[in-house]
Scaffold this motif. Structure first.
Motif: not given
Length: 391
Positions: A188, A208, A270
């Motif tokens: 991420a 994300a 995100g």
């Protein structure tokens, strides 16, 4: 690096010996026969150095005397950002302060413009007595097919349609899996690049999810006239896009038990949501999240509640800009000032993701909050405890 490769090839064709290396770890003593240095300095986000240039300015500051060979500094950036080529400017200023003789005045390249680069190349050629034609063509990265497997739509009620898009990862060759290259390994905060039809310039979206999740996930808001965002928001399950992975190590949560203060707004949540999802060991994580309307564009609302129950998220503070009492994420930070200062005094790392206006407002609010404690966003940045992913 693409522009550096074009310059490298052109100089070699002109009979020059050329060595290319990252700015990080630069030591002129390693190149005693160098006749000139060329520094190509990109600016990341709101004026920061890219990962490949970390420590360059500190190295210049530590030098007792400038290198003997003259230097030319070329800055790369995006003129739509207020801090256009700010890092390149800082490099040029530091070189001048050191007394490093200049080969050329500081120049810039806006949004990867081949024309800007060619004009600078002509000036460089005149300075070194070489006919230099820099015809840069961006190399198209090797892409893989991402197949959409699920989508959730948000924002229609506030006239800002967006979606959480979940893709099946592309099939990766054995050698990539072995070396953990490409989509074989990602975190991420890393980026995927997507080339819109009719454009050579990729659009980047923060991930994300991580490779451990088994899917590739991004959050996209449709922008008026946006070639890539419009296509993505209209994508249906089963359809595909071609994409490539670009690592973004400066915006990784990292390991350990250091508390995290995550601050984001809109689609900027995100990568922060992906970091919370990956927090399986209960690291202390607080999220300040700005949105327009909880009923319409609360990306990851259900997941955040579940992650709090599971201990992956310690605390959630939201700020909504629509409704009876509109306020923004920077207002929420001010209201929780004492708690924010306490968390940062405990050694928390601050991670900010979202639009540049939001990021500027957050930096201003934190400067006010931290000043009585003798701290500032600038000092935290210097310590590596304040990082931004700004668009």
């Amino acid at each position: 690096w693409g522009f550096a490769a074009t310059l490298h090839a052109a100089l070699r064709r002109g009979g020059e010996e050329v060595h290319a290396a990252p700015m990080a770890g630069f030591d002129p003593a390693r190149f005693p026969r160098a006749r000139r240095f060329i520094v190509m300095a990109a600016t990341y986000g709101n004026g920061a150095a890219p990962a490949g240039a970390r420590g360059f300015l500190d190295g210049l500051a530590a030098m007792k005397r400038p290198p003997a060979a003259p230097v030319a500094v070329l800055g790369f950036g995006d003129r739509s950002f207020p801090a256009f080529c700010a890092y390149g400017e800082a490099v040029a200023a530091a070189a001048a302060d050191l007394g490093w003789s200049g080969l050329l005045p500081f120049a810039t390249v806006d949004r990867q413009s081949p024309q800007d680069f060619a004009r600078w190349g002509q000036a460089l050629g005149r300075a070194i007595g070489l006919e230099l034609a820099l015809a840069h063509k961006p190399a198209v990265p090797e892409t893989g097919a991402l197949t959409l497997i699920a989508r959730r739509d948000f924002g229609a009620e506030v006239q800002a349609p967006g979606a959480i898009l979940r893709f099946a990862p592309p099939k990766t060759p054995f050698w990539q899996r072995l070396r953990r290259r490409g989509f074989a390994r990602f975190e991420a905060g890393d980026l995927i690049g997507i080339l819109p039809e009719g454009s050579d310039v990729p659009r980047f979206y923060s991930l994300a999810s991580s490779s451990r999740d088994g899917f590739v996930e991004i959050v996209v808001r449709k922008y008026p006239g946006g070639l890539c965002s419009g296509r993505l928001v209209a994508l249906e399950p089963g359809q595909t896009v071609r994409a490539f992975l670009r690592r973004n190590p400066a915006f990784h949560a990292g390991r350990g038990r250091t508390p995290l203060l995550l601050i984001g707004a809109g689609t900027g949540v995100g990568p922060l949501a992906g970091m919370i999802r990956a927090n399986r060991r209960g690291r202390p994580v607080q999220l300040f999240y700005g949105l327009r309307d909880r009923a319409s564009d609360f990306f990851y609302g259900e997941e955040l509640d579940a992650w709090r129950a599971e201990g992956r998220l310690s605390r959630l503070v939201t700020a909504t800009s629509r409704g009876a009492r509109p306020h923004y994420v920077q207002d929420a930070l001010r209201a929780e000032g004492a708690a924010v200062v306490a968390l940062i005094r405990e050694g928390a790392r601050v991670m900010v993701c979202g639009g540049r206006e939001m990021a500027a407002g957050v930096a201003e609010a934190l400067a006010e909050i931290l000043a009585p404690a003798g701290l500032s966003p600038m000092t935290l940045k210097a310590e590596g405890r304040y990082v931004e992913d700004v668009y």
